[in-house]
Enzyme design. Structure first.
Site, PDB file in Angstrom:
ATOM      1  N   THR A  93       1.186  -1.161   0.129  1.00  0.00           N
ATOM      2  CA  THR A  93      -0.028   0.095   0.024  1.00  0.00           C
ATOM      3  C   THR A  93       0.947   1.239   0.059  1.00  0.00           C
ATOM      4  OG1 THR A  93      -1.603  -1.171   1.394  1.00  0.00           O
ATOM      5  CG2 THR A  93      -1.758   1.170   1.490  1.00  0.00           C
ATOM      6  N   ASN A 134      -3.593  -3.529  -2.514  1.00  0.00           N
ATOM      7  CA  ASN A 134      -3.367  -4.382  -1.385  1.00  0.00           C
ATOM      8  C   ASN A 134      -2.330  -4.906  -1.460  1.00  0.00           C
ATOM      9  OD1 ASN A 134      -4.322  -5.843   0.680  1.00  0.00           O
ATOM     10  ND2 ASN A 134      -5.196  -7.583  -0.133  1.00  0.00           N
TER      11      ASN A 134
HETATM   12  N1  GLY Z   1      -5.176  -3.635   1.663  1.00  0.00           N
HETATM   13  C1  GLY Z   1      -4.856  -3.044   2.918  1.00  0.00           C
HETATM   14  C2  GLY Z   1      -5.778  -2.285   3.806  1.00  0.00           C
HETATM   15  O1  GLY Z   1      -6.707  -1.679   2.921  1.00  0.00           O
HETATM   16  O2  GLY Z   1      -6.244  -2.564   4.815  1.00  0.00           O
END
Ligand code: GLY
Length: 557
Positions: free
Chosen positions: A362, A382
């Site tokens: 992220t 993600n």
């Molecule tokens: N994909 C990590 C989150 O949104 O927590």
């Protein structure tokens, strides 16, 4: 007569500007986005303009997390008011609760992580379009153009990206028939110019037609056709129906400050508010525990147990599930919860229940402009490089955000997070997130802009960055570089920690019964105001770049 002459001075790359000067600052996950965002601010753009340009640049130069195939959250402090933009991905209309289970009701390994079924409908382009519509000041096309140039003309590949992409290509090959990552990114070489002509074409469509350049027309057709050919779920109708949403941010008082942070479908704002408030109630009143001592880590792990028990039970997309936000961060509730904390020993994990009634990738950037406006933006596909699937003909990576839903109650996702009904898959629903773009205000002025990647450890990185500033008086570089640690209820009594934590503390916690696990943490990007001046810092171990920009004082004639 008074006239104001606005003259821009040099771009400073040192983290302190002279007192009395107006300043702006950026803390970005790579140098390309730092250069572009800095130039936008320097040329009179506001923080939102810089954020939009940076988001598109990162889709080109930071493919492991920057994106147009994913989503995120943008927190804005502008003209004294706060706005929160949810551009999180959404489950397609054909998604359903049991889509990741086999005929015996067991979770099919990797199906929500790799390949075509792992992706939610991307939200990033709509998000940037909405942000621009409400808060932008420069022409849209000028903000997208730097990304078009970087994709078309190419950029010299940083060594860490070449290394990461090569090893990911080896890892992901064969995971799912639709994974084509290696064909696009498998041959990256450090220092060699990398061009992305398909992505450049897609970005040109976005530059010329705005959000419609992605969600309708040629690019939407390419995405939908690619989905059909690979048995994916996202249709042209799904794309046309996607909407980014303006929501009320989480705003709560903490000490003499205001914490402003991410609202559901993020769990982050609620979690950070609970963590800071319970910390204050449970810490010894006379003086704080020693930073990163056994007592400090244990106290915050005890809080973390309660925070994550609540997260698993109560948090999900507020359009589908009635999230009890006010109750979860109310002083009465937090006080009762903090009363359960055991400062002497580890609370028994299975008995910590929700309290009301009952490489990780992220990326984040922080921006402050010359007028004191701020953007805290966290964006994601993600896990690193998302689903490993590139939309052929459009040249961008798709997310694997569907894994942030709870595939089955009691079964952990890639971040070890559990969930239940509140976060089960439903068509059109947004998956629960830990992304926590945050702003700390004091007397109405920005004291800190903070955020991080790192899955569930995002929440930890953010609340610890706040404590590092407020409780321990660290400067921006110390804040991002000091070792962090994380506990999230499950796995039982496990503390993940960053290299550099004192070995006697590790041993002390093992002696208490904790399992200690050394781990990488996210690439924190913070801007802080200390002694009236801005400081910006990116974690030294990452690819980030930060700078403070000094403007000439307003000349009065
Ligand atoms: N994909 C990590 C989150 O949104 O927590």
């Amino acid at each position: 007569m008074r006239s104001v002459i606005l003259s821009l001075l040099l771009l400073m790359t040192v983290p302190v500007a002279l007192a009395g000067e107006r300043e702006a600052a950026v803390a970005m996950p790579d140098r390309f986005s730092a250069e572009v965002a800095g130039a936008i601010l320097q040329n009179g753009g506001n923080a939102v303009d810089a954020a939009i340009a940076a988001q598109f640049v990162l889709a080109v130069t930071l493919p492991e997390a920057g994106n147009i195939g994913g989503g995120g959250f943008m927190l804005i402090h502008k003209d004294g008011k706060q706005d929160f933009l949810d551009y999180r991905e959404m489950a397609p209309a054909a998604a359903h609760r049991d889509m990741y289970l086999d005929k015996d009701g067991e979770v099919i390994p990797d199906l929500s992580v790799y390949g075509i079924l792992a992706s939610g409908i991307p939200g990033t382009v709509q998000g940037m379009w909405q942000a621009h519509h409400r808060h932008g000041s420069m022409p849209w096309a000028e903000l997208v153009q730097p990304a078009v140039d970087l994709a078309a003309k190419g950029f010299a590949v940083p060594e860490p990206l070449a290394r990461y992409a090569t090893s990911y290509a080896r890892h992901v090959g064969g995971k799912h028939p639709s994974v084509n990552f290696g064909r696009y990114f498998g041959e990256l070489e450090a220092g060699k110019v990398f061009r992305q002509p398909e992505l450049a074409q897609t970005l040109k469509g976005i530059r010329d037609d705005g959000a419609d350049g992605f969600y309708r027309g040629e690019t939407a057709k390419i995405i939908a056709r690619f989905m059909r050919e690979n048995r994916g779920l996202i249709t042209e109708k799904d794309l046309a129906a996607y909407q980014a949403k303006w929501r009320e941010p989480i705003v709560t008082n903490w000490r003499d400050m205001q914490l402003v942070s991410a609202a559901p479908p993020s769990s982050g704002g609620i979690a950070v508010a609970q963590w800071l408030k319970m910390y204050d109630l449970a810490r010894p009143p006379e003086e704080p525990p020693v930073h990163n001592s056994v007592a400090y880590l244990h106290l915050l792990a005890e809080v973390g147990k309660r925070v994550f028990a609540d997260r698993a039970e109560y948090l999900g997309d507020p359009d589908f599930y009635d999230v009890p936000v006010a109750r979860l961060i109310s002083d009465q509730y937090v006080e009762r919860r903090s009363g359960e904390i055991n400062l002497a020993a580890i609370s028994d994990t299975p008995s910590v229940k929700p309290g009301l009634t009952e490489s990780e990738e992220t990326t984040h950037f922080s921006i402050v402009d010359q007028w004191g406006n701020a953007v805290s933006n966290t964006t994601t596909i993600n896990l690193g490089f998302g689903s490993g699937v590139v939309v052929e003909g459009a040249g961008f990576l798709l997310n694997d955000e569907m894994d942030d839903f709870s595939a089955k109650p009691g079964v952990a996702n890639a971040f070890g997070a559990l969930g239940g009904v509140a976060n089960e898959v439903q068509p059109g629903k947004r998956m629960l997130s830990s992304m926590t773009p945050s702003i700390l205000l004091q007397d109405g002025q920005v004291r800190m802009v903070s955020g991080s990647p790192g899955g569930t450890t995002i929440i930890t990185s953010v609340y610890q960055s706040i404590l590092n500033l407020v409780e321990f008086g660290m400067d921006a570089q110390q804040i991002v570089d000091t070792p962090r640690f994380h506990h999230q209820l499950w796995p039982k009594d496990t503390i993940r920690y960053q290299a550099g934590l004192d070995s006697s503390v590790v041993k002390g916690l093992q002696g208490m019964g904790y399992r200690m696990q050394e781990n990488g943490f996210g690439d924190l990007q913070v801007i802080v105001r200390r002694n009236g001046e801005l400081e910006a810092a990116s974690q030294s171990t990452g690819r980030g770049a930060s700078r403070v920009i000094a403007f000439a004082p307003l000349a009065v004639q």
